[in-house]
Design a protein around this motif. Structure first.
Motif, short mmCIF file in Angstrom:
data_model
loop_
_atom_site.label_atom_id
_atom_site.label_comp_id
_atom_site.label_asym_id
_atom_site.label_seq_id
_atom_site.Cartn_x
_atom_site.Cartn_y
_atom_site.Cartn_z
N THR A 132 0.84 -1.21 0.00
CA THR A 132 0.00 0.00 0.00
C THR A 132 0.87 1.25 0.00
N ILE A 133 1.94 1.21 0.81
CA ILE A 133 2.85 2.36 0.83
C ILE A 133 3.50 2.56 -0.53
N ALA A 134 3.94 1.48 -1.14
CA ALA A 134 4.59 1.59 -2.45
C ALA A 134 3.62 2.10 -3.50
N ALA A 135 2.38 1.59 -3.49
CA ALA A 135 1.40 2.04 -4.49
C ALA A 135 1.06 3.51 -4.30
N THR A 136 0.90 3.96 -3.06
CA THR A 136 0.55 5.36 -2.81
C THR A 136 1.69 6.29 -3.21
N VAL A 141 4.31 10.05 -7.06
CA VAL A 141 5.42 10.46 -7.92
C VAL A 141 4.93 10.71 -9.35
N VAL A 142 4.12 9.78 -9.87
CA VAL A 142 3.63 9.93 -11.25
C VAL A 142 2.73 11.15 -11.37
N LEU A 143 1.76 11.25 -10.49
CA LEU A 143 0.84 12.39 -10.56
C LEU A 143 1.56 13.71 -10.26
N GLY A 144 2.60 13.65 -9.40
CA GLY A 144 3.36 14.86 -9.15
C GLY A 144 4.08 15.36 -10.38
N GLY A 145 4.61 14.43 -11.19
CA GLY A 145 5.23 14.84 -12.45
C GLY A 145 4.24 15.47 -13.39
N VAL A 146 3.05 14.87 -13.48
CA VAL A 146 2.01 15.46 -14.34
C VAL A 146 1.61 16.83 -13.82
N GLY A 147 1.49 16.95 -12.50
CA GLY A 147 1.12 18.24 -11.92
C GLY A 147 2.17 19.30 -12.17
N ARG A 148 3.44 18.93 -12.11
CA ARG A 148 4.49 19.91 -12.40
C ARG A 148 4.44 20.36 -13.85
N LEU A 189 -7.85 2.74 -2.95
CA LEU A 189 -8.45 1.76 -3.86
C LEU A 189 -7.59 0.50 -3.95
N VAL A 190 -6.27 0.68 -4.04
CA VAL A 190 -5.38 -0.48 -4.14
C VAL A 190 -5.43 -1.31 -2.86
N SER A 192 -7.84 -1.49 -0.76
CA SER A 192 -9.16 -2.09 -0.56
C SER A 192 -9.39 -3.30 -1.46
N THR A 193 -8.80 -3.29 -2.65
CA THR A 193 -9.09 -4.34 -3.62
C THR A 193 -8.00 -5.39 -3.73
N LEU A 194 -6.74 -4.98 -3.71
CA LEU A 194 -5.64 -5.92 -3.96
C LEU A 194 -4.96 -6.40 -2.70
N PHE A 195 -4.85 -5.55 -1.69
CA PHE A 195 -4.05 -5.90 -0.51
C PHE A 195 -4.91 -5.87 0.75
N SER A 196 -6.03 -6.52 0.70
CA SER A 196 -6.90 -6.64 1.87
C SER A 196 -7.80 -7.85 1.65
N ASP A 197 -8.63 -8.11 2.64
CA ASP A 197 -9.55 -9.25 2.55
C ASP A 197 -10.84 -8.90 1.84
#
Length: 726
Positions: A132-136, A141-148, A189-190, A192-197
């Motif tokens: 979850t930490i890695a996905a967030t 990082v990706v959205l920050g580049g787009v925002g810049r 979202l990640v 809740s769907t991929l790394f949880s029960d």
């Protein structure tokens, strides 16, 4: 068992039960064998009460005991010194207890090994948290580049004005806020769907997401104030770019460590390992944060002193610049000790009162930041006060050009008032945040609300009066400065407008003061009645003054004289220098200034109204021809007209012989001139008449006497003798 022994045993048991309180029977040890049991004591008391004789004996015994007992001495209230000593000793004891508890917490670090080893932690839960930490972070990082990339259009050289800064700053802040929100949403979202029960994020994942959102919002707000790239990004701070970069770095580190410790690390350790270990981790992280905060305070203080006066205060000499420089000097000297005290207090509370950390420290910090924000806005307003402009100047600029400066002064005063109100609100917010003053309770009081609304209403009344005065005074100044045809009309208009401005100012000030006092809750009825009585008394005692004012008003209404006129008033002839509501000041030809009250004026002789006449009375000898004298006078007039052609309104008006004097024939003529020009033209005409009459040989007689002395015929001293017989 005797009656007395049974009573004593019963009262002893009842007394012990009352002192021990509820549930104390469970903690008491078993009584010894010789002690009467509770049931036996109660039963003995009941037997005494049921037996009339025993009951009477008990009552008599108790009464005798009460009678014999000495009266208790009245308790004397403790003195101030005793109360102060008690409070000081209590505070010292509490401080010693807190220091001992703090020492125990600092030495109780045996759970750190378990924290490091992650004892008892589910490996799958740990993996889900890490993913979850890695996905967030990846999404950020990706959205920050787009925002810049999107924010490049908002990047610009550093603007000099607040208005030019707000629009691009709002755009960049919105982009950064969207990046944080979308990154948090992807992480949620990640998880809740991929790394949880499938039932949503786990508690550990929720803790991290909350910490991520809090730190992201903190960074967005911090960068809006102190930007690390101040040369190319807009920001609210006026500090130097180097100072902003250092402040941003230090505060980002402290804010991130505090938010992650409070919202993620300590709660996660407590969730996975236990409370004792979480307390030990909190002690370590709080101590590290406090040390870093003290280092940051010194670093920020150094860069602020190095960049002092870079921007914002300027080198101007306006009131706003002086106040801004003084506030900057005061702030640079005050904030480091306060910040050190805050860090030490927060560290102490975090270690000794962790449950009060949220309400005491975080709440106080939030209110303090809000108060500092209000102070920052107030400081910017003070800096802008001298440069403020009013829209009234643009709306009425064509009609009343002089309104611009007065409108700017009004706007500057309003800005100063708002800045002072913001400073007071900031202090109240900080005091409320730390629990020193309950501003909610204070503002809820009816008296405080009444006073507050009264002050606001009074300020609005003063503002309205200032606007009205600015418009009226600007219009009067415009009329006074306007070029008017006719000197008399201009002087009269100037005098009447000046009197109207003085009267309007008195009326406006009086009405404003009355309304302001009324809005402040002061009953102005007695003031008005008292003013009426005082006015009546003054009227009786100052009848001459009232007569001066009334006569002066009618003189001005009838346009009897104006500034610049040459008049004769009360036997004095001179030029009018100034006209007030009660007197006129004349300057005579010898330079003396005469102040004449209007009550002494019964006749006004205005010699400069519309036009003037020079009356020439020329005397010629009786032997001269009158027509020759007239021709000489006309020739002299022609010469004068060549010099003063524009000031002479009509040809020479010849009146002819007006008197036969003792030695001269007087011929009179009159020259019509512009107002005020008759004296100069008259002097020149008299000179020219003398020149022409000398050229023509016309005698100008002057008074003289002829003395004729007649002597009788001389007789001889000795008469000759007469002949005999004569």
């Amino acid at each position: 068992m005797t009656l007395l022994s049974r009573l004593a045993a019963a009262f002893l048991v009842v007394l012990m039960m009352g002192l021990s309180g509820p549930g104390s029977a469970q903690t008491m040890q078993s009584p010894p064998a010789e002690t009467v049991s509770q049931d036996a004591a109660v039963q003995a008391l009941l037997d005494v009460l049921n037996d009339p004789a025993a009951r009477e004996a008990l009552i008599a015994r108790l009464q005798a005991t009460e009678t014999a007992a000495p009266e208790p001495e009245p308790e004397t209230p403790p003195t101030f010194a005793e109360r102060l000593a008690t409070a000081t000793s209590g505070a010292a004891g509490l401080a010693i207890d807190e220091i001992g508890r703090l020492f125990q917490l600092m030495t109780n670090l045996n759970g750190l090994a378990e924290v490091v080893q992650l004892a008892g932690v589910d490996r799958a839960a740990l993996l889900d948290l890490l993913m979850t930490i890695a996905a967030t972070l990846g999404a950020y990082v990706v959205l920050g580049g787009v925002g810049r990339s999107l924010g490049r259009r908002w990047r610009q050289p550093r603007a000099s004005g607040l208005a030019a800064t707000l629009w691009p700053l709002a755009g960049l802040t919105a982009i950064r806020l969207v990046v944080v929100i979308f990154s948090w949403a992807i992480g949620y979202l990640v998880s809740s769907t991929l790394f949880s029960d499938g039932s949503g994020p786990s508690r550990a994942q929720g803790l991290y997401l909350n910490a991520f959102a809090g730190f992201g919002l903190f960074r967005v707000v911090l960068r809006a104030i102190f930007t690390p790239d101040a040369e190319h990004e807009p920001g609210l701070s006026d500090a130097a770019p180097r100072a902003q970069e250092r402040i941003y770095q230090e505060l980002r580190l402290l804010g991130g460590l505090t938010i992650q410790t409070t919202l993620f690390i300590v709660p996660l350790v407590q969730l996975w390992i236990g409370f004792v270990e979480a307390r030990s981790v909190r002690v370590i992280l709080a101590t590290v944060t406090a040390l870093l905060a003290m280092r940051a305070i010194q670093a920020i203080r150094h860069v602020l002193r190095a960049s002092r006066g870079h921007r914002g205060t300027g080198t101007g000499d306006t009131a706003g610049d002086r106040v801004a420089r003084g506030a900057q000097t005061l702030w640079l000297g005050v904030w480091p000790p306060l910040a050190m005290l805050y860090v030490g207090f927060a560290w102490f509370i975090a270690l000794t009162r962790p449950l009060a950390l949220t309400d005491t420290i975080l709440g106080g910090t939030a209110f303090t930041l809000l108060g500092l924000g209000l102070m920052f806005v107030a400081a910017r307003l003070v800096h802008m006060a001298g440069k403020a402009k009013s829209p009234l100047a643009g709306w009425f600029g064509g009609l009343v050009p002089q309104l611009g400066s007065r409108a700017a002064n009004i706007v500057a005063s309003v800005v100063w008032g708002v800045a002072v109100a913001l400073f007071l609100a900031a202090f109240g917010t900080i005091l409320h945040g730390w629990g020193i003053v309950d501003m909610t309770a204070v503002m809820a009081r009816e008296g405080v609300q009444t006073v507050l609304w009264g002050l606001i209403s009074a300020a609005l009344v003063v503002l309205l009066a200032a606007i009205v005065w600015a418009v009226v005074a600007s219009w009067i100044d415009y009329q006074l400065a306007a070029t008017l045809t006719g000197a008399d009309s201009s002087a009269r208009r100037r005098t009447l407008l000046a009197l109207f401005r003085s009267g309007f100012a008195i009326v406006l000030i009086t009405m404003t003061v009355m309304v302001v006092l009324s809005q402040l809750g002061i009953n102005i009825g007695p003031l008005i009645a008292g003013a009426g009585v005082v006015g009546l008394a003054v009227g009786f005692g100052a009848q001459k003054l009232v007569q001066d004012v009334i006569t002066g008003i009618f003189i001005q209404v009838e346009n009897a004289m104006n500034e610049g006129d040459v008049v004769g008033v009360a036997g004095i002839t001179g030029s009018v220098e100034k006209i007030s509501i009660r007197s006129v000041r004349l300057r005579t030809i010898d330079g003396a200034a005469h102040v004449i009250p209007f009550s002494s004026v019964d006749l006004v002789s205005n010699m400069t109204r519309d036009f003037g006449y020079h009356v020439a009375e020329i005397g010629a000898a009786y032997k001269e021809n009158v027509e020759t004298v007239k021709a000489a006078m006309f020739e002299a007039f022609d010469r004068v007209k060549e010099e003063y052609g524009n000031d002479i309104l009509e040809p020479l008006e010849m009146h002819g012989v007006t008197m036969l004097g003792d030695s001269a024939v007087v011929v009179r003529a009159r020259i019509k001139t512009r107002a005020g020009k008759q004296w100069g033209i008259g002097r020149t005409y008299t000179q020219r008449v003398k020149e022409v009459m000398d050229e023509r040989g016309i005698e100008i007689p002057f008074p003289h006497r002829q003395l004729i002395i007649s002597q009788p015929e001389a007789k001889p001293l000795l008469e000759p003798p007469k002949p005999a017989g004569a």
